[in-house]
Design an enzyme around this catalytic site. Structure first.
Site, PDB file in Angstrom:
ATOM      1  N   SER A  43       0.801  -1.225   0.000  1.00  0.00           N
ATOM      2  CA  SER A  43       0.000   0.000   0.000  1.00  0.00           C
ATOM      3  C   SER A  43       0.835   1.278   0.000  1.00  0.00           C
ATOM      4  O   SER A  43       0.337   2.338  -0.370  1.00  0.00           O
ATOM      5  CB  SER A  43      -0.946   0.012   1.205  1.00  0.00           C
ATOM      6  N   LYS A  86       0.669   4.428   6.737  1.00  0.00           N
ATOM      7  CA  LYS A  86      -0.086   5.290   5.832  1.00  0.00           C
ATOM      8  C   LYS A  86       0.503   6.711   5.870  1.00  0.00           C
ATOM      9  O   LYS A  86       1.294   7.048   6.741  1.00  0.00           O
ATOM     10  CB  LYS A  86      -1.567   5.340   6.237  1.00  0.00           C
TER      11      LYS A  86
END
Length: 228
Positions: A43, A86
């Protein structure tokens, strides 16, 4: 105690205490202030890929800023306790929307201004076709987080129905650091502390030897009586 023995003893104490401060202080900071994690997903590619090790400074969400890469724990959303990596796109009070433009020309906007994101995989800000648009206001005390690989990231976009997909400040565990300077400095401090403690032990032994020599009995000259 002789003057030399006293000086060696004082030096042993000073050097030993300095070594303990450096060594134990470095260990304490490494344990409390720093952490490490291994990336397990794609990700955040190309910034971080599977198998990459990340060092991070332990902090909460109130201290991070837009653009920071953070590690968080959100088992209620992800179903596991492991840390997730993230990037912070919006903080409390920000309005985050996607997207202006199309394709690689698309840009996420924060408070109406397009942001530059050179870290994106393929330069794709929206994540490609089929990814829904969004326009959210980030609540105070929360963060809007996205992956750098927008086409393959489970991030705030997956939870838009729950407070605009934002994550609580309290879920943040740390901020990633690309610099190895801090871990290296801490390691150096710990090693220097060990060396100083060993030097202090040597000085202590030397002081003891000098004191023993200083207490050695002085031989008495024999009293020879010569015949008259």
């Amino acid at each position: 105690m002789s003057g030399a023995g006293r000086r060696l003893g004082v030096a042993a104490v000073v050097v030993g205490l300095l070594g303990l401060v450096l060594g134990l202080g470095g260990l304490a900071y490494a344990r409390v202030g720093l952490g490490g994690a291994v990336v397990s997903s794609e990700s955040m590619t190309p910034t971080y890929g599977p198998g990459d090790r990340i060092f991070y400074e332990r902090t909460d969400g109130s201290e991070v800023r837009r653009g920071d890469v953070v590690l968080l724990s959100a088992p209620d959303r992800y179903g596991f306790d492991a840390l997730v990596v993230k990037r912070v796109i919006g903080v409390g009070g920000d309005r985050v929307a996607c997207c202006t433009g199309t394709g690689t020309a698309a840009r996420v906007t924060v408070n109406g201004k397009p942001i530059e994101e050179p870290y994106l995989k393929g330069g794709e800000a929206s994540g490609g076709s089929g990814i829904p648009a969004y326009d959210v206001r980030v609540p105070e005390g929360r963060l809007f987080l996205l992956g750098d690989n927008r086409g393959n990231a489970l991030d705030s976009r997956a939870f838009l129905d729950d407070r605009g997909g934002s994550f609580a400040d309290s879920e943040i565990r740390g901020r990633a650091s690309d610099s190895y300077a801090v871990p290296a400095l801490i390691g150096t401090a710990i090693m220097l502390g060990v060396v100083l403690v060993l030097v202090a032990v040597g000085l202590g032994i030397a002081a003891r030897v000098v004191r023993r020599r200083g207490r050695a009995p002085v031989p008495v000259a024999p009293n020879w009586h010569l015949p008259a």
